[in-house]
Design a protein around this motif. Structure first.
Motif, PDB file in Angstrom:
ATOM      1  N   LEU A  49      27.783 -23.966 -63.041  1.00 48.11           N
ATOM      2  CA  LEU A  49      28.279 -25.004 -64.920  1.00 48.11           C
ATOM      3  C   LEU A  49      28.373 -23.909 -65.480  1.00 48.11           C
ATOM      4  O   LEU A  49      29.160 -24.351 -66.514  1.00 48.11           O
ATOM      5  CB  LEU A  49      27.015 -25.800 -64.360  1.00 48.11           C
ATOM      6  N   GLY A  50      27.201 -23.257 -65.584  1.00 47.44           N
ATOM      7  CA  GLY A  50      27.148 -22.168 -66.695  1.00 47.44           C
ATOM      8  C   GLY A  50      28.159 -21.550 -67.591  1.00 47.44           C
ATOM      9  O   GLY A  50      28.786 -21.374 -68.745  1.00 47.44           O
ATOM     10  N   LEU A  51      28.770 -20.973 -66.591  1.00 47.12           N
ATOM     11  CA  LEU A  51      30.141 -20.360 -66.845  1.00 47.12           C
ATOM     12  C   LEU A  51      31.433 -21.217 -67.097  1.00 47.12           C
ATOM     13  O   LEU A  51      32.556 -20.017 -67.653  1.00 47.12           O
ATOM     14  CB  LEU A  51      30.987 -19.729 -65.641  1.00 47.12           C
ATOM     15  N   MET A  52      31.418 -22.194 -66.362  1.00 50.61           N
ATOM     16  CA  MET A  52      31.574 -23.534 -66.723  1.00 50.61           C
ATOM     17  C   MET A  52      32.127 -23.451 -67.962  1.00 50.61           C
ATOM     18  O   MET A  52      33.087 -23.713 -69.076  1.00 50.61           O
ATOM     19  CB  MET A  52      32.424 -23.840 -66.068  1.00 50.61           C
ATOM     20  N   TRP A  81      30.314 -34.825 -69.621  1.00 53.55           N
ATOM     21  CA  TRP A  81      28.916 -35.329 -68.987  1.00 53.55           C
ATOM     22  C   TRP A  81      27.670 -34.955 -69.585  1.00 53.55           C
ATOM     23  O   TRP A  81      26.574 -35.614 -68.824  1.00 53.55           O
ATOM     24  CB  TRP A  81      29.331 -35.852 -67.680  1.00 53.55           C
ATOM     25  N   THR A  82      26.917 -34.110 -69.738  1.00 52.90           N
ATOM     26  CA  THR A  82      26.857 -33.488 -70.528  1.00 52.90           C
ATOM     27  C   THR A  82      26.489 -32.249 -71.948  1.00 52.90           C
ATOM     28  O   THR A  82      27.493 -32.258 -71.462  1.00 52.90           O
ATOM     29  CB  THR A  82      25.477 -32.596 -70.092  1.00 52.90           C
ATOM     30  N   ARG A  83      26.206 -32.764 -73.085  1.00 54.67           N
ATOM     31  CA  ARG A  83      25.522 -31.805 -74.497  1.00 54.67           C
ATOM     32  C   ARG A  83      25.387 -30.416 -74.323  1.00 54.67           C
ATOM     33  O   ARG A  83      25.050 -29.782 -75.093  1.00 54.67           O
ATOM     34  CB  ARG A  83      25.043 -32.631 -75.016  1.00 54.67           C
ATOM     35  N   ASN A  84      24.746 -30.571 -72.578  1.00 55.43           N
ATOM     36  CA  ASN A  84      23.988 -28.717 -72.705  1.00 55.43           C
ATOM     37  C   ASN A  84      24.021 -27.905 -71.421  1.00 55.43           C
ATOM     38  O   ASN A  84      22.646 -28.359 -70.668  1.00 55.43           O
ATOM     39  CB  ASN A  84      22.217 -29.424 -72.929  1.00 55.43           C
ATOM     40  N   PRO A  85      25.378 -28.082 -70.688  1.00 58.24           N
ATOM     41  CA  PRO A  85      25.992 -27.589 -69.677  1.00 58.24           C
ATOM     42  C   PRO A  85      25.108 -26.366 -69.622  1.00 58.24           C
ATOM     43  O   PRO A  85      24.907 -26.266 -68.229  1.00 58.24           O
ATOM     44  CB  PRO A  85      27.530 -28.293 -69.401  1.00 58.24           C
ATOM     45  N   MET A  86      25.099 -25.589 -70.197  1.00 64.98           N
ATOM     46  CA  MET A  86      24.395 -24.049 -70.121  1.00 64.98           C
ATOM     47  C   MET A  86      23.248 -23.684 -69.337  1.00 64.98           C
ATOM     48  O   MET A  86      22.624 -23.755 -68.667  1.00 64.98           O
ATOM     49  CB  MET A  86      24.687 -23.472 -71.873  1.00 64.98           C
ATOM     50  N   TYR A  87      22.604 -25.037 -70.350  1.00 61.18           N
ATOM     51  CA  TYR A  87      20.808 -24.981 -70.162  1.00 61.18           C
ATOM     52  C   TYR A  87      20.625 -26.355 -69.199  1.00 61.18           C
ATOM     53  O   TYR A  87      19.727 -25.103 -68.285  1.00 61.18           O
ATOM     54  CB  TYR A  87      19.966 -26.026 -71.078  1.00 61.18           C
ATOM     55  N   LEU A  88      21.405 -26.674 -68.424  1.00 56.62           N
ATOM     56  CA  LEU A  88      21.992 -27.637 -67.192  1.00 56.62           C
ATOM     57  C   LEU A  88      21.754 -26.554 -65.990  1.00 56.62           C
ATOM     58  O   LEU A  88      21.216 -26.893 -65.257  1.00 56.62           O
ATOM     59  CB  LEU A  88      22.407 -28.504 -66.947  1.00 56.62           C
ATOM     60  N   GLY A  89      22.931 -25.779 -66.221  1.00 54.03           N
ATOM     61  CA  GLY A  89      23.288 -24.785 -65.854  1.00 54.03           C
ATOM     62  C   GLY A  89      21.848 -23.882 -64.644  1.00 54.03           C
ATOM     63  O   GLY A  89      21.866 -23.570 -64.222  1.00 54.03           O
ATOM     64  N   LEU A  90      21.416 -23.639 -65.655  1.00 53.76           N
ATOM     65  CA  LEU A  90      20.629 -22.412 -66.412  1.00 53.76           C
ATOM     66  C   LEU A  90      18.930 -23.291 -64.953  1.00 53.76           C
ATOM     67  O   LEU A  90      18.473 -22.023 -64.424  1.00 53.76           O
ATOM     68  CB  LEU A  90      19.983 -21.859 -67.533  1.00 53.76           C
TER      69      LEU A  90
END
Length: 148
Positions: A49-52, A81-90
């Protein structure tokens, strides 16, 4: 500007993991729920998710650095579907690492990370994006949740 914004979120994640690991060493008698398969799945999902999300930033030629100057508003891919996918991925990867290694104190890193980015990074980023992209960002913010 809050000086803590200069510390990248992955550094906070590592610091919180260190605290969790230290607590785990201090309390070795706590149960050790070891769920390696779940941990691997969560780590891989979080990393993907973070890399995407990072790839979409690269495609738009804008910076992923929280205190940087964005040149574009990314509205595609995981940002649908999320404003913060990098944070969600981490966050997801932190949960996965805790499951993989086992140990309750390691699980504290994930919610601790959420608390840090919710308090320090996200408000700063949201204010900057609102100032730069106005109505476009307001519509995005109103349509897409911060986390999920």
């Amino acid at each position: 500007m809050n000086k803590l914004i200069l510390i990248p979120p992955p550094v906070f994640a590592l610091l919180l993991l260190g605290v969790g690991y230290g607590l785990d060493l201090l309390f070795p008698t706590l149960p050790r729920p070891h769920l390696p398969l779940l941990g691997l799945i969560l780590m891989a999902s979080g990393l993907a998710l973070g890399l995407m999300a990072l790839a979409y930033f690269r495609r738009e030629r804008t910076t992923p650095i929280p205190h940087g100057e964005p040149s574009a508003l990314v509205l595609a891919g995981p940002y649908l579907w999320t404003r913060n996918p990098m944070y969600l991925g981490l966050f997801t990867a932190l949960l996965g690492l805790a499951c993989y290694l086992g140990g309750w104190p390691l699980l504290l890193a994930a919610p601790g990370f959420c608390a840090v980015v919710n308090r320090i990074h996200i408000p700063h980023e949201e204010a900057k994006l609102a100032g730069l992209f106005g109505e476009d960002y307001a519509a995005f913010r109103d349509r897409i949740p911060r986390w999920l």
